[in-house]
Design an enzyme around this catalytic site. Sequence first.
Site, short mmCIF file in Angstrom:
data_model
loop_
_atom_site.label_atom_id
_atom_site.label_comp_id
_atom_site.label_asym_id
_atom_site.label_seq_id
_atom_site.Cartn_x
_atom_site.Cartn_y
_atom_site.Cartn_z
N SER A 136 0.87 -1.18 0.00
CA SER A 136 0.00 0.00 0.00
C SER A 136 0.90 1.22 0.00
O SER A 136 2.10 1.12 0.31
CB SER A 136 -0.85 -0.01 1.28
OG SER A 136 -1.42 1.26 1.53
N TYR A 149 -1.83 -1.28 10.64
CA TYR A 149 -1.83 -1.44 9.17
C TYR A 149 -0.52 -0.91 8.58
O TYR A 149 0.11 -1.58 7.75
CB TYR A 149 -3.03 -0.66 8.61
CG TYR A 149 -3.28 -0.81 7.13
CD1 TYR A 149 -4.19 -1.76 6.65
CD2 TYR A 149 -2.64 0.01 6.20
CE1 TYR A 149 -4.45 -1.88 5.29
CE2 TYR A 149 -2.89 -0.11 4.84
CZ TYR A 149 -3.80 -1.05 4.39
OH TYR A 149 -4.05 -1.17 3.04
N1 LIG Z 1 -8.59 -0.37 -1.49
C1 LIG Z 1 -7.56 0.39 -1.25
O1 LIG Z 1 -7.66 1.62 -1.27
C2 LIG Z 1 -6.21 -0.21 -0.99
C3 LIG Z 1 -5.08 0.63 -1.06
C4 LIG Z 1 -3.84 0.10 -0.83
C5 LIG Z 1 -3.70 -1.24 -0.52
N2 LIG Z 1 -4.79 -2.04 -0.44
C6 LIG Z 1 -4.58 -3.44 -0.09
O2 LIG Z 1 -5.11 -4.26 -1.10
C7 LIG Z 1 -5.53 -5.50 -0.53
C8 LIG Z 1 -6.97 -5.80 -0.94
O3 LIG Z 1 -7.79 -4.77 -0.44
P1 LIG Z 1 -9.23 -4.46 -1.07
O4 LIG Z 1 -9.33 -2.99 -1.15
O5 LIG Z 1 -9.46 -5.26 -2.29
O6 LIG Z 1 -10.17 -4.96 0.14
P2 LIG Z 1 -11.54 -5.81 0.17
O7 LIG Z 1 -12.10 -5.59 1.52
O8 LIG Z 1 -12.37 -5.49 -1.03
O9 LIG Z 1 -11.01 -7.31 0.01
C9 LIG Z 1 -10.29 -7.95 1.03
C10 LIG Z 1 -10.55 -9.44 0.92
O10 LIG Z 1 -9.79 -10.08 1.97
C11 LIG Z 1 -10.61 -11.07 2.57
N3 LIG Z 1 -10.22 -11.32 3.95
C12 LIG Z 1 -10.33 -10.48 5.01
N4 LIG Z 1 -9.94 -11.10 6.13
C13 LIG Z 1 -9.56 -12.35 5.77
C14 LIG Z 1 -9.07 -13.47 6.48
N5 LIG Z 1 -8.91 -13.42 7.82
N6 LIG Z 1 -8.77 -14.59 5.81
C15 LIG Z 1 -8.96 -14.67 4.46
N7 LIG Z 1 -9.43 -13.63 3.73
C16 LIG Z 1 -9.73 -12.50 4.37
C17 LIG Z 1 -12.02 -10.46 2.51
O11 LIG Z 1 -13.03 -11.45 2.68
C18 LIG Z 1 -12.01 -9.80 1.14
O12 LIG Z 1 -12.47 -10.71 0.15
C19 LIG Z 1 -5.33 -5.37 0.99
O13 LIG Z 1 -4.11 -5.97 1.37
C20 LIG Z 1 -5.27 -3.88 1.19
O14 LIG Z 1 -4.54 -3.52 2.34
C21 LIG Z 1 -6.05 -1.55 -0.69
#
Ligand SMILES: NC(=O)c1ccc[n+]([C@@H]2O[C@H](COP(=O)([O-])OP(=O)(O)OC[C@H]3O[C@@H](n4cnc5c(N)ncnc54)[C@H](O)[C@@H]3O)[C@@H](O)[C@H]2O)c1
Length: 196
Positions: A136, A149
Amino acid sequence: MTGRPAGAGIAGKRALVTGAASGLGRAIASALAGAGARVTVADIDAEAAHAVAEEIGGETWIADFSDTDALDGITLEADILVNNAGIQRIHPLEEFPLSEWRLINRLMLEAPFLLTKAVLPGMYARGWGRIINLSSIHGLRASPYKSAYVAAKHGLMGLTKVTALEGGPHGVTCNAINPGYVMTPIVQRQVADQAQ
Ligand SMILES: NC(=O)c1ccc[n+]([C@@H]2O[C@H](COP(=O)([O-])OP(=O)(O)OC[C@H]3O[C@@H](n4cnc5c(N)ncnc54)[C@H](O)[C@@H]3O)[C@@H](O)[C@H]2O)c1
């Protein structure tokens, strides 16, 4: 432009994507499947994972990746590993519950370490592997109230660098992606917390 088309070399490869039932992981799983990879949609959300797997023609692995004791010592056969599953918790440092700190660090740092450990022997034996860690902007910069985080994502950057150094001589690359905000459920869920 010259060079190989996007996705070249991915056809037939086995890809494991954690957190693939939603958001970025779902998009990555879909893109990999589109490029011909055999994708495993790994997620805690069984219903959503099965729906994505059906949509992209993949398999599922339903698991809670914060249960890192269960991941310790496993062996996995995958050519591509995408460590993507993530959550957010927002508290000032002086109020941050240890249980939530540990949950984030197990899911977003320990699990990527253990899954990397589980796939490397097979990748080394085949002389090829790709590991992609969803970090991130918070792997590079900080924001207040997101200590767990930000610490986990900075830790994931370190794990990425060590994996790249150790894996390179075996044909295994490891890279991190550092997105800014992308409107997915993880962001939608924190809007109220952040406002508070
Ligand atoms: N969306 C953003 O703005 C953003 C920015 C930077 C980084 N990220 C990173 O990208 C990645 C995905 O994020 P996203 O935005 O798609 O989030 P999201 O909430 O849409 O998806 C996260 C997924 O992880 C799964 N998950 C959560 N806890 C879990 C567990 N204990 N075991 C197995 N699966 C689990 C959830 O069920 C979900 O399907 C993350 O690592 C997040 O930190 C996201």
